[in-house]
Design an enzyme around this catalytic site. Structure first.
Site, PDB file in Angstrom:
ATOM      1  N   LYS A   1      41.670  47.154  58.482  1.00 18.52           N
ATOM      2  CA  LYS A   1      41.094  47.441  59.808  1.00 18.52           C
ATOM      3  C   LYS A   1      41.513  46.366  60.820  1.00 18.52           C
ATOM      4  O   LYS A   1      42.004  46.671  61.894  1.00 18.52           O
ATOM      5  CB  LYS A   1      39.566  47.511  59.728  1.00 18.52           C
ATOM      6  CG  LYS A   1      39.036  48.594  58.804  1.00 18.52           C
ATOM      7  CD  LYS A   1      37.514  48.673  58.832  1.00 18.52           C
ATOM      8  CE  LYS A   1      36.789  47.442  58.301  1.00 18.52           C
ATOM      9  NZ  LYS A   1      36.999  47.180  56.855  1.00 18.52           N
TER      10      LYS A   1
ATOM     11  N   ARG B   1      28.517  51.301  60.669  1.00 11.95           N
ATOM     12  CA  ARG B   1      28.676  51.209  59.224  1.00 11.95           C
ATOM     13  C   ARG B   1      27.553  51.900  58.471  1.00 11.95           C
ATOM     14  O   ARG B   1      27.549  51.917  57.248  1.00 11.95           O
ATOM     15  CB  ARG B   1      28.616  49.726  58.836  1.00 11.95           C
ATOM     16  CG  ARG B   1      29.939  49.148  58.432  1.00 11.95           C
ATOM     17  CD  ARG B   1      29.702  47.659  58.373  1.00 11.95           C
ATOM     18  NE  ARG B   1      30.484  47.059  57.363  1.00 11.95           N
ATOM     19  CZ  ARG B   1      31.576  46.326  57.630  1.00 11.95           C
ATOM     20  NH1 ARG B   1      32.014  46.191  58.849  1.00 11.95           N
ATOM     21  NH2 ARG B   1      32.213  45.759  56.657  1.00 11.95           N
TER      22      ARG B   1
ATOM     23  N   ARG C   1      43.533  37.176  49.873  1.00 14.96           N
ATOM     24  CA  ARG C   1      43.204  36.644  51.201  1.00 14.96           C
ATOM     25  C   ARG C   1      42.332  35.397  51.122  1.00 14.96           C
ATOM     26  O   ARG C   1      42.469  34.481  51.923  1.00 14.96           O
ATOM     27  CB  ARG C   1      42.513  37.715  52.044  1.00 14.96           C
ATOM     28  CG  ARG C   1      42.346  37.263  53.483  1.00 14.96           C
ATOM     29  CD  ARG C   1      41.666  38.290  54.333  1.00 14.96           C
ATOM     30  NE  ARG C   1      40.347  38.618  53.788  1.00 14.96           N
ATOM     31  CZ  ARG C   1      39.551  39.532  54.293  1.00 14.96           C
ATOM     32  NH1 ARG C   1      39.951  40.243  55.332  1.00 14.96           N
ATOM     33  NH2 ARG C   1      38.375  39.770  53.772  1.00 14.96           N
TER      34      ARG C   1
ATOM     35  N   ARG D   1      39.056  34.800  51.897  1.00 18.21           N
ATOM     36  CA  ARG D   1      38.000  34.475  52.857  1.00 18.21           C
ATOM     37  C   ARG D   1      36.778  34.098  52.022  1.00 18.21           C
ATOM     38  O   ARG D   1      36.691  34.500  50.864  1.00 18.21           O
ATOM     39  CB  ARG D   1      37.732  35.719  53.721  1.00 18.21           C
ATOM     40  CG  ARG D   1      37.248  35.427  55.118  1.00 18.21           C
ATOM     41  CD  ARG D   1      37.296  36.668  55.984  1.00 18.21           C
ATOM     42  NE  ARG D   1      36.334  37.693  55.581  1.00 18.21           N
ATOM     43  CZ  ARG D   1      36.275  38.901  56.114  1.00 18.21           C
ATOM     44  NH1 ARG D   1      37.131  39.249  57.060  1.00 18.21           N
ATOM     45  NH2 ARG D   1      35.370  39.775  55.704  1.00 18.21           N
TER      46      ARG D   1
ATOM     47  N   ARG E   1      30.475  44.504  48.239  1.00 18.87           N
ATOM     48  CA  ARG E   1      30.918  45.097  49.520  1.00 18.87           C
ATOM     49  C   ARG E   1      31.458  46.507  49.305  1.00 18.87           C
ATOM     50  O   ARG E   1      31.238  47.393  50.119  1.00 18.87           O
ATOM     51  CB  ARG E   1      31.976  44.206  50.178  1.00 18.87           C
ATOM     52  CG  ARG E   1      31.375  42.951  50.801  1.00 18.87           C
ATOM     53  CD  ARG E   1      32.386  41.843  50.944  1.00 18.87           C
ATOM     54  NE  ARG E   1      33.441  42.141  51.896  1.00 18.87           N
ATOM     55  CZ  ARG E   1      34.612  41.496  51.925  1.00 18.87           C
ATOM     56  NH1 ARG E   1      34.867  40.530  51.057  1.00 18.87           N
ATOM     57  NH2 ARG E   1      35.520  41.819  52.825  1.00 18.87           N
TER      58      ARG E   1
HETATM   59  P1  AP5 Z   1      42.275  43.182  56.836  1.00 20.47           P
HETATM   60  O1  AP5 Z   1      43.105  43.703  57.949  1.00 20.47           O
HETATM   61  O2  AP5 Z   1      41.550  41.901  57.001  1.00 20.47           O
HETATM   62  O3  AP5 Z   1      41.278  44.337  56.327  1.00 20.47           O
HETATM   63  P2  AP5 Z   1      39.845  44.725  56.853  1.00 20.47           P
HETATM   64  O4  AP5 Z   1      39.698  46.177  56.631  1.00 20.47           O
HETATM   65  O5  AP5 Z   1      39.647  44.204  58.223  1.00 20.47           O
HETATM   66  O6  AP5 Z   1      38.978  43.946  55.775  1.00 20.47           O
HETATM   67  P3  AP5 Z   1      37.665  43.078  55.982  1.00 20.47           P
HETATM   68  O7  AP5 Z   1      37.499  42.235  54.772  1.00 20.47           O
HETATM   69  O8  AP5 Z   1      37.643  42.413  57.314  1.00 20.47           O
HETATM   70  O9  AP5 Z   1      36.613  44.245  55.954  1.00 20.47           O
HETATM   71  P4  AP5 Z   1      35.091  44.173  55.846  1.00 20.47           P
HETATM   72  O10 AP5 Z   1      34.706  45.497  56.373  1.00 20.47           O
HETATM   73  O11 AP5 Z   1      34.601  43.820  54.504  1.00 20.47           O
HETATM   74  O12 AP5 Z   1      34.734  42.892  56.732  1.00 20.47           O
HETATM   75  P5  AP5 Z   1      34.061  42.691  58.151  1.00 20.47           P
HETATM   76  O13 AP5 Z   1      34.588  41.455  58.702  1.00 20.47           O
HETATM   77  O14 AP5 Z   1      34.120  43.933  58.945  1.00 20.47           O
HETATM   78  O15 AP5 Z   1      43.225  43.122  55.546  1.00 20.47           O
HETATM   79  C1  AP5 Z   1      42.755  42.567  54.312  1.00 20.47           C
HETATM   80  C2  AP5 Z   1      43.909  41.824  53.634  1.00 20.47           C
HETATM   81  O16 AP5 Z   1      44.916  42.770  53.274  1.00 20.47           O
HETATM   82  C3  AP5 Z   1      44.599  40.797  54.547  1.00 20.47           C
HETATM   83  O17 AP5 Z   1      44.960  39.688  53.798  1.00 20.47           O
HETATM   84  C4  AP5 Z   1      45.830  41.563  55.076  1.00 20.47           C
HETATM   85  O18 AP5 Z   1      46.881  40.705  55.382  1.00 20.47           O
HETATM   86  C5  AP5 Z   1      46.159  42.459  53.898  1.00 20.47           C
HETATM   87  N1  AP5 Z   1      46.770  43.744  54.306  1.00 20.47           N
HETATM   88  C6  AP5 Z   1      46.459  44.499  55.396  1.00 20.47           C
HETATM   89  N2  AP5 Z   1      47.202  45.610  55.439  1.00 20.47           N
HETATM   90  C7  AP5 Z   1      48.018  45.569  54.330  1.00 20.47           C
HETATM   91  C8  AP5 Z   1      49.030  46.437  53.812  1.00 20.47           C
HETATM   92  N3  AP5 Z   1      49.357  47.584  54.427  1.00 20.47           N
HETATM   93  N4  AP5 Z   1      49.636  46.077  52.662  1.00 20.47           N
HETATM   94  C9  AP5 Z   1      49.309  44.914  52.031  1.00 20.47           C
HETATM   95  N5  AP5 Z   1      48.376  44.049  52.478  1.00 20.47           N
HETATM   96  C10 AP5 Z   1      47.742  44.367  53.610  1.00 20.47           C
HETATM   97  O19 AP5 Z   1      32.536  42.475  57.718  1.00 20.47           O
HETATM   98  C11 AP5 Z   1      32.168  41.330  56.997  1.00 20.47           C
HETATM   99  C12 AP5 Z   1      30.665  41.308  56.790  1.00 20.47           C
HETATM  100  O20 AP5 Z   1      30.002  41.266  58.076  1.00 20.47           O
HETATM  101  C13 AP5 Z   1      30.052  42.542  56.097  1.00 20.47           C
HETATM  102  O21 AP5 Z   1      30.131  42.441  54.695  1.00 20.47           O
HETATM  103  C14 AP5 Z   1      28.627  42.517  56.630  1.00 20.47           C
HETATM  104  O22 AP5 Z   1      27.879  41.545  55.960  1.00 20.47           O
HETATM  105  C15 AP5 Z   1      28.824  42.051  58.072  1.00 20.47           C
HETATM  106  N6  AP5 Z   1      29.016  43.189  59.007  1.00 20.47           N
HETATM  107  C16 AP5 Z   1      30.133  43.474  59.742  1.00 20.47           C
HETATM  108  N7  AP5 Z   1      29.954  44.586  60.475  1.00 20.47           N
HETATM  109  C17 AP5 Z   1      28.689  45.016  60.214  1.00 20.47           C
HETATM  110  C18 AP5 Z   1      27.940  46.126  60.654  1.00 20.47           C
HETATM  111  N8  AP5 Z   1      28.430  47.028  61.513  1.00 20.47           N
HETATM  112  N9  AP5 Z   1      26.672  46.259  60.160  1.00 20.47           N
HETATM  113  C19 AP5 Z   1      26.136  45.355  59.316  1.00 20.47           C
HETATM  114  N10 AP5 Z   1      26.821  44.281  58.851  1.00 20.47           N
HETATM  115  C20 AP5 Z   1      28.089  44.120  59.296  1.00 20.47           C
HETATM  116 MG    MG Z   2      38.267  42.919  59.167  1.00 22.37          MG
END
Ligand code: AP5
Ligand code: MG
Length: 188
Positions: A13, A88, A127, A129, A140
Site C-alpha cells: 500500500k 479498516r 523490512r 519495522r 496483523r
Molecule cells: P509496504 O508498501 O510498506 O506495504 P504496506 O501494505 O504499506 O504494509 P504495512 O506494513 O504498512 O501495512 P499495515 O497495514 O500493516 O501497516 P499500517 O502502517 O497501515 O511494503 C511492505 C514491504 O514489501 C516493503 O519492504 C516493500 O519494499 C516491499 N514491497 C512492496 N511491494 C513489493 C513488491 N511488488 N515486490 C516485493 N516487495 C515489495 O498500520 C500499522 C498499524 O497502525 C496497524 O497494525 C494498526 O495498529 C494501526 N492502524 C493503522 N491504520 C489504522 C486504522 N485505520 N484503524 C486502526 N488502526 C490502524
Molecule cells: Mg504501509
C-alpha cells in the site's frame, strides 16, 4: 480523485501510494504513518496508539476517525486524496461515509491489493519495522482477515471495488493500478 487503498500488511500500500499520489497530485493519507508519527512525538494519542501498533491490533475506531476527520479539513484535501490503510473496519467505513457526506463528496474508487500470505510474511520479515516480528505479523494478518476483509464486500456492493494482483515487481503492480485509475502509461 478520492481513492481508498485496501490490502493486508505488506501488500505494498505504502509503496504504491507514493507513486500514485505523485502522478495524481493528491495527498497521501496513511493512518499507520499518522499514528506512528504521534508515537514518535509522544503525544497522548500517540502513546495510546503505540500500545495497539506494538501488539498488531487496530487502534480504536473513534481515535482513527478523529485523526482522519481533522486531516480532511486541510486545504490540500479539497481536490482529492488517497487513503492508505483507512478505513479498516466496517464502523470506520460508515464513519468515512459520514465524513464524505458532510463535505458533499463521494469516493471515486477503492483499490484492493491482493497478495498471498506467504509472500506478505516474507516481505515484512525482510523490512524489519518494529511491528514486523513473526508474532505481530501473524496477529496483523488475522486482524485483516477478521476486521478489514468485510470491507471488500462493502465496497463491491457500492460498485467501487477494483482488485489488483499485488505480486510481481513494484513497477508491474503500479501499471495495473494506473489502469484501474483510468490512467495509461505510454512508456509500457
Ligand atoms: P509496504 O508498501 O510498506 O506495504 P504496506 O501494505 O504499506 O504494509 P504495512 O506494513 O504498512 O501495512 P499495515 O497495514 O500493516 O501497516 P499500517 O502502517 O497501515 O511494503 C511492505 C514491504 O514489501 C516493503 O519492504 C516493500 O519494499 C516491499 N514491497 C512492496 N511491494 C513489493 C513488491 N511488488 N515486490 C516485493 N516487495 C515489495 O498500520 C500499522 C498499524 O497502525 C496497524 O497494525 C494498526 O495498529 C494501526 N492502524 C493503522 N491504520 C489504522 C486504522 N485505520 N484503524 C486502526 N488502526 C490502524
Ligand atoms: Mg504501509
Amino acid at each position: 480523485m478520492r481513492i481508498v487503498l485496501i490490502g493486508p500488511p505488506g501488500a505494498g500500500k505504502g509503496t504504491q501510494a507514493k507513486r500514485l499520489v505523485n502522478d495524481l497530485q493528491i495527498p497521501h493519507l496513511s493512518t499507520g504513518e499518522m499514528l506512528r508519527a504521534g508515537c514518535e512525538t509522544g503525544t497522548e494519542l500517540g502513546i495510546l496508539a503505540a500500545q495497539y501498533i506494538d501488539r498488531g491490533q487496530l487502534a480504536p475506531d473513534e481515535l482513527v476517525v478523529g485523526i482522519v476527520d481533522q486531516r480532511l479539513q486541510e486545504p490540500d484535501c479539497e481536490n482529492g486524496y488517497l487513503l492508505d490503510g483507512f478505513p479498516r473496519t466496517v464502523p470506520q467505513a460508515d464513519a468515512l461515509d459520514e465524513l464524505l457526506q458532510k463535505r458533499n463528496t463521494k469516493l471515486d474508487l477503492v483499490l484492493e491489493l491482493n497478495v498471498t500470505e506467504n509472500e506478505l510474511i516474507e516481505r515484512l520479515l525482510q523490512r524489519k519495522r518494529p511491528d514486523d516480528t513473526r508474532e505481530t505479523i501473524a496477529e496483523r494478518l488475522q486482524v485483516y482477515q477478521k476486521q478489514t476483509k468485510p470491507l471488500l464486500e462493502y465496497y463491491t456492493d457500492r460498485g467501487l471495488l477494483a482488485t489488483i494482483v499485488g505480486e510481481g515487481t513494484p513497477e508491474e503492480v503500479y501499471e495495473r493500478l494506473r489502469e484501474a485509475t483510468g490512467q495509461h502509461s505510454d512508456t509500457v
